[in-house]
Write a protein that holds these residues in place. Sequence first.
Motif, PDB file in Angstrom:
ATOM      1  N   PHE A 115      -8.158   7.181  -3.286  1.00 19.51           N
ATOM      2  CA  PHE A 115      -7.388   5.945  -3.125  1.00 19.51           C
ATOM      3  C   PHE A 115      -8.205   4.965  -2.278  1.00 19.51           C
ATOM      4  O   PHE A 115      -8.397   5.171  -1.094  1.00 19.51           O
ATOM      5  N   GLY A 116      -8.705   3.915  -2.917  1.00 23.18           N
ATOM      6  CA  GLY A 116      -9.431   2.889  -2.172  1.00 23.18           C
ATOM      7  C   GLY A 116     -10.912   3.155  -1.989  1.00 23.18           C
ATOM      8  O   GLY A 116     -11.602   2.376  -1.332  1.00 23.18           O
ATOM      9  N   GLY A 117     -11.419   4.248  -2.559  1.00 18.26           N
ATOM     10  CA  GLY A 117     -12.815   4.588  -2.326  1.00 18.26           C
ATOM     11  C   GLY A 117     -13.774   4.147  -3.409  1.00 18.26           C
ATOM     12  O   GLY A 117     -14.992   4.141  -3.194  1.00 18.26           O
ATOM     13  N   LEU A 118     -13.262   3.774  -4.574  1.00 16.38           N
ATOM     14  CA  LEU A 118     -14.132   3.397  -5.684  1.00 16.38           C
ATOM     15  C   LEU A 118     -14.337   1.887  -5.681  1.00 16.38           C
ATOM     16  O   LEU A 118     -13.559   1.119  -6.250  1.00 16.38           O
ATOM     17  N   SER A 119     -15.391   1.481  -5.013  1.00 16.26           N
ATOM     18  CA  SER A 119     -15.710   0.063  -4.871  1.00 16.26           C
ATOM     19  C   SER A 119     -17.124  -0.044  -4.327  1.00 16.26           C
ATOM     20  O   SER A 119     -17.632   0.882  -3.687  1.00 16.26           O
ATOM     21  N   PHE A 120     -17.771  -1.175  -4.570  1.00 19.19           N
ATOM     22  CA  PHE A 120     -19.069  -1.406  -3.947  1.00 19.19           C
ATOM     23  C   PHE A 120     -18.913  -1.333  -2.430  1.00 19.19           C
ATOM     24  O   PHE A 120     -17.901  -1.770  -1.872  1.00 19.19           O
ATOM     25  N   ALA A 175      -9.599   8.445   4.706  1.00 21.02           N
ATOM     26  CA  ALA A 175      -9.279   7.538   5.808  1.00 21.02           C
ATOM     27  C   ALA A 175      -8.402   8.253   6.849  1.00 21.02           C
ATOM     28  O   ALA A 175      -8.704   9.369   7.248  1.00 21.02           O
ATOM     29  N   ALA A 176      -7.293   7.631   7.224  1.00 20.85           N
ATOM     30  CA  ALA A 176      -6.443   8.206   8.271  1.00 20.85           C
ATOM     31  C   ALA A 176      -5.435   9.214   7.731  1.00 20.85           C
ATOM     32  O   ALA A 176      -4.573   9.689   8.467  1.00 20.85           O
ATOM     33  N   GLY A 177      -5.534   9.534   6.438  1.00 20.91           N
ATOM     34  CA  GLY A 177      -4.711  10.611   5.903  1.00 20.91           C
ATOM     35  C   GLY A 177      -3.422  10.209   5.240  1.00 20.91           C
ATOM     36  O   GLY A 177      -2.541  11.045   5.032  1.00 20.91           O
ATOM     37  N   ARG A 178      -3.286   8.930   4.852  1.00 20.53           N
ATOM     38  CA  ARG A 178      -2.036   8.479   4.248  1.00 20.53           C
ATOM     39  C   ARG A 178      -1.741   9.231   2.952  1.00 20.53           C
ATOM     40  O   ARG A 178      -0.601   9.646   2.710  1.00 20.53           O
ATOM     41  N   CYS A 179      -2.752   9.433   2.108  1.00 22.95           N
ATOM     42  CA  CYS A 179      -2.515  10.103   0.831  1.00 22.95           C
ATOM     43  C   CYS A 179      -2.271  11.599   1.016  1.00 22.95           C
ATOM     44  O   CYS A 179      -1.423  12.180   0.333  1.00 22.95           O
ATOM     45  N   VAL A 197       0.843  -1.204   0.000  1.00 22.20           N
ATOM     46  CA  VAL A 197       0.000   0.000   0.000  1.00 22.20           C
ATOM     47  C   VAL A 197       0.870   1.243   0.000  1.00 22.20           C
ATOM     48  O   VAL A 197       0.640   2.193  -0.757  1.00 22.20           O
ATOM     49  N   ASN A 198       1.883   1.252   0.850  1.00 24.37           N
ATOM     50  CA  ASN A 198       2.778   2.409   0.913  1.00 24.37           C
ATOM     51  C   ASN A 198       3.486   2.640  -0.424  1.00 24.37           C
ATOM     52  O   ASN A 198       3.651   3.782  -0.868  1.00 24.37           O
ATOM     53  N   LEU A 199       3.879   1.555  -1.075  1.00 23.13           N
ATOM     54  CA  LEU A 199       4.547   1.672  -2.368  1.00 23.13           C
ATOM     55  C   LEU A 199       3.615   2.275  -3.410  1.00 23.13           C
ATOM     56  O   LEU A 199       4.011   3.182  -4.159  1.00 23.13           O
ATOM     57  N   MET A 213       1.873   6.858  -6.725  1.00 20.95           N
ATOM     58  CA  MET A 213       0.824   7.786  -7.122  1.00 20.95           C
ATOM     59  C   MET A 213       1.259   9.226  -6.883  1.00 20.95           C
ATOM     60  O   MET A 213       1.096  10.098  -7.745  1.00 20.95           O
ATOM     61  N   MET A 214       1.843   9.490  -5.713  1.00 20.22           N
ATOM     62  CA  MET A 214       2.274  10.844  -5.399  1.00 20.22           C
ATOM     63  C   MET A 214       3.412  11.302  -6.314  1.00 20.22           C
ATOM     64  O   MET A 214       3.474  12.462  -6.726  1.00 20.22           O
ATOM     65  N   ASP A 215       4.294  10.372  -6.657  1.00 25.49           N
ATOM     66  CA  ASP A 215       5.412  10.692  -7.544  1.00 25.49           C
ATOM     67  C   ASP A 215       4.912  11.125  -8.912  1.00 25.49           C
ATOM     68  O   ASP A 215       5.398  12.109  -9.488  1.00 25.49           O
ATOM     69  N   VAL A 216       3.925  10.400  -9.445  1.00 28.69           N
ATOM     70  CA  VAL A 216       3.374  10.755 -10.750  1.00 28.69           C
ATOM     71  C   VAL A 216       2.621  12.076 -10.677  1.00 28.69           C
ATOM     72  O   VAL A 216       2.732  12.920 -11.583  1.00 28.69           O
TER      73      VAL A 216
END
Length: 226
Positions: free
Chosen positions: A136-141, A73-77, A42-44, A49-52
């Motif tokens: 990140f991670g939000g587009l899902s049923f 979420a907890a603010g990782r992005c 996940v971190n990778l 994503m941030m690099d791009v």
Amino acid sequence: MNIDKQKIVPQMWSQLTDSAKHNQEVYTKVAKHLDEGQTASVNLLVNQMMDVIMEIYKDKKTEELTALDVACAAGRCGAGLRNFGWLGPIDGLDACKEMLEAAKTKNVYRTLFQEMISLQSPLPIENSSYDLIICFGGLSFGHIPHECIEMLFDLLVPGGIFVFNYSDYTNSGSTIKYKASLEERFENLKTKHELIRMVSNCSFNIICFTQQKQSILPTCSTKTVL
């Protein structure tokens, strides 16, 4: 109580279903431990994503731009975006109060919105408010309904960028159906806006929303993220 950090995220994923209500209960329980349990994969992916993103904006003054972290979420992005050099304001949006409390401790967000994204609940944000939206991670049923994707695009300024990934938490194959429905909506949106897919692969996608304003993204069209 001792917590096996390596099992926090895998166990969380194993408990998620297609029910948004149930998933919020799961997130409430793990929110304060999520950071310490993040997996290397996940971190990778977040770092890629941030690099791009920062490559896209390398010639722009990001202090003059505004970003929204959807399903933060907890603010990782949000923290990753700031650490990679984003200087402008970053807002966060999530349905889980406990997740937002964890995100607040990162000290990177200007405003945190506690909102469940749905067609029945308009977001308390003006349209054309953001230059960049990350999801990140939000587009899902069981998370953000695919019917609501236009609500997110409406928050972008012309020339804004939408960065997202698909997540199959349940391993039920439901993400294939979700992705198909979302891709159909992207096609329908093209009749209203010009959408340019800049990166599309198994990791994440970048779509440029252009209307009246020229896209800032031509240099990213050949960028590949593995």
